[in-house]
Design an enzyme around this catalytic site. Structure first.
Site, mmCIF file in Angstrom:
data_model
loop_
_atom_site.group_PDB
_atom_site.id
_atom_site.type_symbol
_atom_site.label_atom_id
_atom_site.label_comp_id
_atom_site.label_asym_id
_atom_site.label_seq_id
_atom_site.Cartn_x
_atom_site.Cartn_y
_atom_site.Cartn_z
ATOM 1 N N ASP A 1 35.674 12.599 7.704
ATOM 2 C CA ASP A 1 36.764 11.664 7.450
ATOM 3 C C ASP A 1 36.237 10.230 7.551
ATOM 4 O OD1 ASP A 1 40.182 11.976 7.967
ATOM 5 O OD2 ASP A 1 39.235 10.010 8.022
ATOM 6 N N ASN B 1 49.046 18.100 8.029
ATOM 7 C CA ASN B 1 50.313 17.404 7.802
ATOM 8 C C ASN B 1 50.887 17.720 6.422
ATOM 9 O OD1 ASN B 1 49.913 16.042 10.284
ATOM 10 N ND2 ASN B 1 48.628 14.512 9.274
ATOM 11 N N GLN C 1 51.685 12.892 6.360
ATOM 12 C CA GLN C 1 50.716 13.111 5.285
ATOM 13 C C GLN C 1 50.582 11.836 4.455
ATOM 14 O OE1 GLN C 1 51.652 16.337 2.576
ATOM 15 N NE2 GLN C 1 49.573 16.373 1.718
ATOM 16 N N HIS D 1 44.989 19.387 2.923
ATOM 17 C CA HIS D 1 43.758 19.309 3.719
ATOM 18 C C HIS D 1 44.067 19.668 5.162
ATOM 19 C CE1 HIS D 1 45.651 15.325 3.613
ATOM 20 N NE2 HIS D 1 45.261 15.199 4.868
ATOM 21 N N HIS E 1 42.671 18.931 9.077
ATOM 22 C CA HIS E 1 41.808 18.084 9.910
ATOM 23 C C HIS E 1 41.167 18.933 10.997
ATOM 24 C CE1 HIS E 1 43.723 14.119 8.752
ATOM 25 N NE2 HIS E 1 44.707 14.933 8.422
#
Ligand code: AMP
Ligand code: ZN
Length: 136
Positions: free
Chosen positions: A32, A88, A95, A101, A103
């Site tokens: 990230d 999310n 989100q 996606h 995390h």
């Protein structure tokens, strides 16, 4: 399907470079760019699904498998003491990029982050009503 204006479609399919930790036919795991902690990674399917609701069941299962493999590796290699899996769905849930996606957030004693919620009180009656709303 890929979406032309989706940044995660471009990253997942290698059109935009990323620090890739893992790649297979269906997923890419990247670091990230706004990490919560050292090693914060994102699991991206190569196909475009906006969120969990659009994700096929099979892809959902595969996503959890690659999450587990990478989480195990991070625990060993980064020396973290815990790890949050966060996912999310929708603006209301935080989100910000509308390509599904997950995390992976390694946790360290001194990372200064808090990922959580404030527990509310709930009565047995309310729990019963919620159960009915969801299940009946
Ligand atoms: P979410 O709020 O669950 O939609 O998470 C979006 C995440 O994507 C955030 O943690 C961002 O830091 C991260 N992010 C956004 N753009 C990029 C990018 N180009 N490369 C890597 N991570 C990104
Ligand atoms: Zn996309």
């Amino acid at each position: 399907m890929k979406e032309t204006n989706c940044i995660f479609c471009k990253i997942a399919n290698g059109e935009i470079p990323s620090k890739t930790l893992y790649e297979d036919d269906n997923f890419r795991i990247i670091l990230d760019l706004g990490p919560a902690t050292k090693g914060h990674a994102l699991i991206l399917p190569k196909e475009h699904y906006a969120n969990l609701f659009e994700l096929p069941e099979e892809t959902a299962g595969e996503a959890m498998k690659v999450a587990k493999k990478m989480a195990d590796k991070m625990m060993k290699r980064l020396g973290c003491e815990g790890l949050n899996v966060v996912q999310n769905n929708g603006e209301m849930a935080g989100q910000t990029v509308f390509h599904f996606h997950m995390h992976l957030i390694p946790r360290y004693r001194t990372d200064g982050q808090s990922i959580g919620w404030k527990p509310q009180e709930v009565s047995q009656e309310e729990l019963g009503k919620i159960y009915e709303q969801i299940c009946q």
